[in-house]
Design an enzyme around this catalytic site. Sequence first.
Site, PDB file in Angstrom:
ATOM      1  N   ARG A 103     -19.580  41.454  37.973  1.00  0.00           N
ATOM      2  CA  ARG A 103     -19.257  41.266  36.608  1.00  0.00           C
ATOM      3  C   ARG A 103     -20.497  40.502  35.924  1.00  0.00           C
ATOM      4  NH1 ARG A 103     -15.320  41.751  32.971  1.00  0.00           N
ATOM      5  NH2 ARG A 103     -14.319  39.791  32.281  1.00  0.00           N
ATOM      6  N   THR A 378     -12.852  49.664  29.687  1.00  0.00           N
ATOM      7  CA  THR A 378     -12.876  49.756  31.098  1.00  0.00           C
ATOM      8  C   THR A 378     -12.417  51.059  31.449  1.00  0.00           C
ATOM      9  OG1 THR A 378     -12.221  47.584  30.824  1.00  0.00           O
ATOM     10  CG2 THR A 378     -12.071  48.547  33.121  1.00  0.00           C
ATOM     11  N   ASN A 398     -15.985  46.291  28.312  1.00  0.00           N
ATOM     12  CA  ASN A 398     -14.955  45.776  27.757  1.00  0.00           C
ATOM     13  C   ASN A 398     -14.520  46.659  26.617  1.00  0.00           C
ATOM     14  OD1 ASN A 398     -13.191  43.623  27.262  1.00  0.00           O
ATOM     15  ND2 ASN A 398     -14.503  42.742  25.601  1.00  0.00           N
ATOM     16  N   ASP A 420     -14.412  38.207  26.492  1.00  0.00           N
ATOM     17  CA  ASP A 420     -13.515  37.835  27.648  1.00  0.00           C
ATOM     18  C   ASP A 420     -13.630  36.446  27.814  1.00  0.00           C
ATOM     19  OD1 ASP A 420     -12.421  40.166  27.988  1.00  0.00           O
ATOM     20  OD2 ASP A 420     -13.499  40.845  29.836  1.00  0.00           O
ATOM     21  N   SER A 449     -11.652  38.043  34.127  1.00  0.00           N
ATOM     22  CA  SER A 449     -11.576  39.329  33.872  1.00  0.00           C
ATOM     23  C   SER A 449      -9.894  39.371  34.313  1.00  0.00           C
ATOM     24  CB  SER A 449     -12.392  40.158  34.834  1.00  0.00           C
ATOM     25  OG  SER A 449     -12.084  41.560  34.736  1.00  0.00           O
ATOM     26  N   GLY A 470      -7.696  48.564  30.774  1.00  0.00           N
ATOM     27  CA  GLY A 470      -6.722  48.224  29.674  1.00  0.00           C
ATOM     28  C   GLY A 470      -6.234  46.832  29.510  1.00  0.00           C
ATOM     29  N   GLY A 471      -7.531  46.019  29.571  1.00  0.00           N
ATOM     30  CA  GLY A 471      -7.343  44.436  29.484  1.00  0.00           C
ATOM     31  C   GLY A 471      -6.431  43.883  30.162  1.00  0.00           C
TER      32      GLY A 471
HETATM   33  O1  DON Z   1     -12.549  42.491  32.370  1.00  0.00           O
HETATM   34  C1  DON Z   1     -11.656  42.635  31.676  1.00  0.00           C
HETATM   35  O2  DON Z   1     -10.558  42.077  31.763  1.00  0.00           O
HETATM   36  C2  DON Z   1     -11.682  43.441  30.376  1.00  0.00           C
HETATM   37  N1  DON Z   1     -12.987  43.302  30.050  1.00  0.00           N
HETATM   38  C3  DON Z   1     -11.415  44.528  30.580  1.00  0.00           C
HETATM   39  C4  DON Z   1     -11.301  45.588  29.321  1.00  0.00           C
HETATM   40  C5  DON Z   1     -10.554  46.645  29.428  1.00  0.00           C
HETATM   41  O3  DON Z   1      -9.794  47.136  30.488  1.00  0.00           O
HETATM   42  C6  DON Z   1     -10.640  47.569  28.359  1.00  0.00           C
HETATM   43  N2  DON Z   1      -9.801  48.830  28.473  1.00  0.00           N
HETATM   44  N3  DON Z   1      -9.285  49.614  27.895  1.00  0.00           N
END
Ligand code: DON
Length: 568
Positions: A103, A378, A398, A420, A449, A470-471
């Site tokens: 990370r 991501t 991100n 984040d 994350s 997908g965050g």
């Molecule tokens: O680490 C995380 O939770 C975010 N930076 C992930 C971002 C993400 O999945 C974007 N995707 N579509």
Amino acid sequence: MMPIGRRTALIPFLALFAAWFFGDSSLRAAEPVRAPHAMVVTEEPHATDVGVAVLKRGGNAIDAAVAAAFALAVTHPFAGNIGGGGFMLIRFADGRSTFIDFREQAPASATRDMYLDASGNPTRDSIDGWRASGVPGTVRGLELAQSKYGKRKWADLIAPAVKLARNGFPIPATMVRSLNEERSRLEKDPESRRVFLENGADLHAGQRLKQPVLAQTLRRIAKNGAQEFYEGQTAQKLASAMAEHGGLITLEDLRSYRAVERAALAGHYRDISILTAPPPSSGGIGLLQMLGMLEGSGYQKTGAGSADAIHYTAEVMRRFFADRSQYLGDPDFVKVPTLDLLNPAYVERRRSTIDMNRATPSAALNAGLPSGNESSETTHFSIVDAEGNAVAMTYTLNNGYGSAVTVPGLGFLLNDEMDDFTSKPGSPNLYGLIQGEANAILPHKRPLSAMTPTIASRDGKPFLVLGAPGGPRIITAVLETFLNVADFGMNVQDAVNAPRFHHQWMSDTLYLEKEIAPAVAAELQQRGHRIEYSPGVVLARVEAILIDKKGHKEGAADHRFSGKAAGY
Ligand code: DON
């Protein structure tokens, strides 16, 4: 334990009838890709092919993961990267496991309020431009994985990516779309505009994207190892570009960055053992806590996609996300009460507050542990090799195309992972997440994350490898896909494709994919949920592999995107 009502038992039947009547293909059975020995599922076909070729030449799943990750840095610049970071979960054939945390980390000069304007409001500096980046971890993480657990040579694993960057590849329609969506951000950076937008030209699917500058950077990394990225010419160019543009990352930040190995977070659901992501991801704690609330509740009795099942699961999601905002952060900086949050008595107490007939308003629901307790865009791919090693890896910039900054002379995009962190407690970030003090910015800290690479086993053998971008929607998508296999008996492709829903406590909204029948939505609304059909917002994209009892592999690329499953 919460008994599940039977009054909505007709709803799944109605949904299926509606799907048949209106010709909704998403609810029709879909078949996974099958192969006897090994399988690779990524979000981009070239990267999948690179991974399969490595496996066929005797590389193991870790080698294939490293090669696929470098390939994605070229062919899927939306999220594949060397300028970002992520997590690699490995389960070895003999049952051992490890979790490689690469990370990003806050630069030494980062400060708690660095993204607040004079009135104390969050700015977009954590999302766009040179100040948005944490120290990238990908190259160190991949080197750690390959040097300790790989079989093939480092340079051989990067060679396919160098070739793809040098010779180019046809831009897929999905990439044209995402580039156009992010055009206004990319256009602000002259190098991103030059590399990815052909100086502002109209892009069309099928035209070749060549990245000769990135090819040179990758060639140097192939020759000199990760040291090139963190101390060599690449590090020097990156640090001076940062200094020139007001960014924070210095040569010392790069030199001192380390990828670390952590114990994978382990838990159970019925007879299934689960390995998943520990902090600084919130994903593993989320998955296991939510599964703990669901186990034995009977939530599944009325079927996948029924109002009862969605209501109950959404209430479980709401409760986890309330805890997330309060307690989770980088375990090297804050005490994360992992054991307390997963303690069966606590999970039971939390579950006992769920009302089967009524949504709990999020405003009335706080994090569950008394505070002070316990002393406080991501991409994912899944790989299984012929020896039985499994890798679930999620890594990211991100936002789509990260900070939208491409480093001149180096050809790669930088992350905007600083977003984040908690820029301001109580103010939503890019993903609408409300976060707390535990995730405040500090030098060298890793932002919290949601990435949730996960491997589930039964009878000592892995049977499901999965994860998603997908965050925050990652955690709920991994949960739902797992439940679709474990509780609803779907094949892995159907499990991945099935319409998804998402709740993250704040805002108090239950997001539904459009394939969820209006009758179900109406029923949920009646119980007090604020419903929003998810229009452009895709509720994550899952890339999964199922291993059947005979050891045969079934790969499922999410139908929401243009990935590929392939094996041999
Ligand atoms: O680490 C995380 O939770 C975010 N930076 C992930 C971002 C993400 O999945 C974007 N995707 N579509």
